[in-house]
Design a protein around this motif. Structure first.
Motif, PDB file in Angstrom:
ATOM      1  N   ILE A 176      -8.037  -0.150  28.570  1.00 54.94           N
ATOM      2  CA  ILE A 176      -7.680  -1.575  28.516  1.00 54.94           C
ATOM      3  C   ILE A 176      -7.342  -2.119  29.901  1.00 54.94           C
ATOM      4  CG2 ILE A 176      -6.015  -3.232  27.594  1.00 54.94           C
ATOM      5  CD1 ILE A 176      -5.626  -1.253  25.213  1.00 54.94           C
ATOM      6  N   GLU A 177      -6.464  -1.417  30.594  1.00 56.02           N
ATOM      7  CA  GLU A 177      -5.898  -1.922  31.842  1.00 56.02           C
ATOM      8  C   GLU A 177      -6.877  -1.858  33.004  1.00 56.02           C
ATOM      9  OE1 GLU A 177      -2.418   0.073  33.788  1.00 56.02           O
ATOM     10  OE2 GLU A 177      -1.347  -1.587  32.809  1.00 56.02           O
ATOM     11  N   VAL A 178      -7.597  -0.751  33.103  1.00 56.50           N
ATOM     12  CA  VAL A 178      -8.489  -0.556  34.249  1.00 56.50           C
ATOM     13  C   VAL A 178      -9.887  -1.095  33.986  1.00 56.50           C
ATOM     14  CG1 VAL A 178      -9.546   1.182  35.756  1.00 56.50           C
ATOM     15  CG2 VAL A 178      -7.174   1.473  34.971  1.00 56.50           C
ATOM     16  N   HIS A 179     -10.387  -0.901  32.765  1.00 59.79           N
ATOM     17  CA  HIS A 179     -11.777  -1.285  32.480  1.00 59.79           C
ATOM     18  C   HIS A 179     -11.889  -2.510  31.569  1.00 59.79           C
ATOM     19  CE1 HIS A 179     -13.162   2.356  34.459  1.00 59.79           C
ATOM     20  NE2 HIS A 179     -12.252   3.023  33.779  1.00 59.79           N
ATOM     21  N   HIS A 180     -10.743  -3.067  31.167  1.00 62.24           N
ATOM     22  CA  HIS A 180     -10.688  -4.345  30.437  1.00 62.24           C
ATOM     23  C   HIS A 180     -11.399  -4.309  29.081  1.00 62.24           C
ATOM     24  CE1 HIS A 180      -9.149  -5.691  34.273  1.00 62.24           C
ATOM     25  NE2 HIS A 180     -10.294  -5.362  34.868  1.00 62.24           N
ATOM     26  N   LYS A 182     -11.527  -4.336  25.081  1.00 64.39           N
ATOM     27  CA  LYS A 182     -10.738  -4.830  23.956  1.00 64.39           C
ATOM     28  C   LYS A 182     -11.297  -4.359  22.616  1.00 64.39           C
ATOM     29  CE  LYS A 182      -8.994  -8.981  26.291  1.00 64.39           C
ATOM     30  NZ  LYS A 182      -8.867 -10.471  26.233  1.00 64.39           N
ATOM     31  N   LYS A 183     -12.533  -3.889  22.654  1.00 64.33           N
ATOM     32  CA  LYS A 183     -13.193  -3.410  21.437  1.00 64.33           C
ATOM     33  C   LYS A 183     -13.258  -1.886  21.501  1.00 64.33           C
ATOM     34  CE  LYS A 183     -15.959  -7.620  21.554  1.00 64.33           C
ATOM     35  NZ  LYS A 183     -17.327  -8.174  21.805  1.00 64.33           N
ATOM     36  N   ILE A 184     -12.167  -1.258  21.066  1.00 68.20           N
ATOM     37  CA  ILE A 184     -12.039   0.193  21.216  1.00 68.20           C
ATOM     38  C   ILE A 184     -11.906   0.834  19.843  1.00 68.20           C
ATOM     39  CG2 ILE A 184     -10.711   2.057  22.287  1.00 68.20           C
ATOM     40  CD1 ILE A 184      -9.565  -0.070  24.218  1.00 68.20           C
ATOM     41  N   TYR A 203      -2.926   5.414  20.145  1.00 72.24           N
ATOM     42  CA  TYR A 203      -4.008   4.427  20.305  1.00 72.24           C
ATOM     43  C   TYR A 203      -3.541   3.041  19.858  1.00 72.24           C
ATOM     44  CZ  TYR A 203      -8.046   1.980  18.132  1.00 72.24           C
ATOM     45  OH  TYR A 203      -8.958   1.050  17.699  1.00 72.24           O
ATOM     46  N   LEU A 204      -2.905   2.990  18.684  1.00 68.22           N
ATOM     47  CA  LEU A 204      -2.428   1.709  18.163  1.00 68.22           C
ATOM     48  C   LEU A 204      -1.315   1.134  19.029  1.00 68.22           C
ATOM     49  CD1 LEU A 204      -2.386   2.510  14.328  1.00 68.22           C
ATOM     50  CD2 LEU A 204      -3.979   1.009  15.541  1.00 68.22           C
ATOM     51  N   ARG A 205      -0.475   1.988  19.560  1.00 72.34           N
ATOM     52  CA  ARG A 205       0.612   1.501  20.424  1.00 72.34           C
ATOM     53  C   ARG A 205       0.059   0.774  21.644  1.00 72.34           C
ATOM     54  NH1 ARG A 205       4.231   4.345  24.290  1.00 72.34           N
ATOM     55  NH2 ARG A 205       3.422   6.368  23.623  1.00 72.34           N
ATOM     56  N   ALA A 206      -1.007   1.321  22.223  1.00 78.55           N
ATOM     57  CA  ALA A 206      -1.614   0.678  23.388  1.00 78.55           C
ATOM     58  C   ALA A 206      -2.244  -0.665  23.010  1.00 78.55           C
ATOM     59  CB  ALA A 206      -2.666   1.602  23.999  1.00 78.55           C
ATOM     60  N   HIS A 211      -1.628  -6.721  22.939  1.00 75.95           N
ATOM     61  CA  HIS A 211      -1.928  -7.780  21.971  1.00 75.95           C
ATOM     62  C   HIS A 211      -3.403  -7.826  21.592  1.00 75.95           C
ATOM     63  CE1 HIS A 211       2.139  -9.092  22.831  1.00 75.95           C
ATOM     64  NE2 HIS A 211       1.841  -9.151  24.111  1.00 75.95           N
ATOM     65  N   ILE A 212      -3.976  -6.660  21.352  1.00 73.50           N
ATOM     66  CA  ILE A 212      -5.373  -6.558  20.926  1.00 73.50           C
ATOM     67  C   ILE A 212      -5.411  -6.336  19.417  1.00 73.50           C
ATOM     68  CG2 ILE A 212      -7.502  -5.198  21.109  1.00 73.50           C
ATOM     69  CD1 ILE A 212      -6.679  -4.532  23.982  1.00 73.50           C
ATOM     70  N   GLN A 213      -6.202  -7.136  18.728  1.00 74.34           N
ATOM     71  CA  GLN A 213      -6.290  -7.054  17.281  1.00 74.34           C
ATOM     72  C   GLN A 213      -6.918  -5.734  16.836  1.00 74.34           C
ATOM     73  OE1 GLN A 213      -5.109  -9.383  15.072  1.00 74.34           O
ATOM     74  NE2 GLN A 213      -5.646  -7.943  13.439  1.00 74.34           N
TER      75      GLN A 213
END
Length: 340
Positions: A176-180, A182-184, A203-206, A211-213
């Motif tokens: 999320i942070e380095v490669h942006h 959101k669809k993981i 995984y869910l905590r991240a 704030h990713i759905q």
């Protein structure tokens, strides 16, 4: 050539001492004079003496044998855990019996019963179930240590595990942070296992922290096996709708299955799909470093579990159960999109 095995009575007769003296000498007890001890050892060697370990174990009520019950010996992670167990045990005069359950609860039950029949002194187990197979161990008060996996209620047993939740959190956070991304998606192991639960939880905590759905279709639990990773990846990579741009694999075998599915479909990793996983593949990391992983200290896990078990066997007064959580090392390679 037939070699007949001698008894301590034969050695005693030849050495001109009592059988009790021979027994003490062969057990290296200090009350036997050094000269006599050496003489007896020499005669025993010449007469091809072999100690009766079964008889000795009946007297001492100890077999100097441990059991290691693990779920998949073909997985390099468990192979390394086993090496840590065997090295530590052998250095302290204990033998180890290895049992491989193939993530099969019935097979695990069979091995537990067999090890109880073999009168092992203690058991180290990476259980593939919920702990229901371990009741007889508890009833017999046999020392047991949990390795890699725990239970919601562990009956006071010591445990040595890796921090699966933290490792999963850090890997997902990196995507999320380095490669942006959101669809993981996440593909993990059996939902009954603590490692599977913890990795999904990390995984869910991240996702929630950023704030990713969540997408329930991309949260998959099943088996820590290559074919399961292949089948699940093939399924969601063929979606006609929105597809994940990154996947967190619950272990190295699942990751291999995902890579195989992606290649068959002409999907490039990491160009079209980023991939991170738990547990390293040692040989592959040397020859073709590719996978970004959370590497667990598997050898330390095995040796520490054995240390705890031997302390329990020796009768050391340790009142409280010990829970050791070892931190994984995040190793960044190409599969996530980084170029180390």
């Amino acid at each position: 050539m037939v070699i007949s095995l001698s008894t301590i009575y034969d050695i005693a007769k030849r050495a001109g001492v009592s059988p009790a003296t021979v027994s003490r000498a062969l057990n290296n007890q200090n009350i036997v004079k050094e000269e006599t001890r050496k003489k007896i050892h020499k005669i025993a060697e010449e007469m091809n003496y072999s100690p009766n370990f079964l008889a000795r174990s009946l007297v001492k009520k100890q077999t100097n044998t441990l059991a290691l019950i693990i779920s998949d010996i073909t997985n390099p992670f468990f192979t390394t855990v086993a090496r840590g167990v065997e090295d530590y045990a052998s250095q302290r005069g204990f033998n180890t019996i290895f049992c491989n359950t193939d993530e099969n609860v019935e097979k695990e039950k069979l091995y537990v019963n067999l090890m109880l029949q073999r009168r092992v002194d203690g058991i180290i187990i990476a259980s593939c179930g919920s702990g229901n197979n371990l009741g007889d161990i508890k009833n017999r008060n046999l020392p047991l240590v949990l390795v890699d996996r725990t239970f919601s209620v562990n009956n006071g047993w010591d445990s040595v595990v890796g921090d699966s939740e933290e490792g999963a959190y850090l890997l997902t956070k990196h995507l999320i942070e380095v490669h942006h991304h959101k669809k993981i998606a996440v593909i993990s192991g059996p939902p009954v296992l603590s490692t599977s639960q913890d990795r999904v939880r990390g995984y869910l905590r991240a996702l929630r922290e950023y704030h990713i759905q969540e997408n329930s279709e991309w949260i998959i639990s099943g088996e820590f096996k290559e074919n399961f990773g292949y089948q699940m990846a093939s399924k969601f990579l063929q979606y006609s709708g929105v597809k994940p741009t990154a996947v967190f694999a619950g272990n190295n075998f699942i990751a291999i299955g995902i890579i195989r599915a992606a290649r068959e479909m002409g999907i490039e990793i990491p160009g079209d799909l980023a991939l991170v996983t738990f547990d390293d593949l040692e040989m592959a990391s040397y020859t073709c470093p590719f996978l970004t992983v959370a590497k667990q200290p598997a050898y330390t896990m095995g040796s520490m579990a054995t240390e705890f078990l031997l302390q329990r066997i020796s009768g050391e007064k340790i009142r409280e159960k010990r829970i050791v959580v070892l931190q994984p090392e995040i190793i960044i390679r190409k599969s996530c999109g980084c170029i180390p």
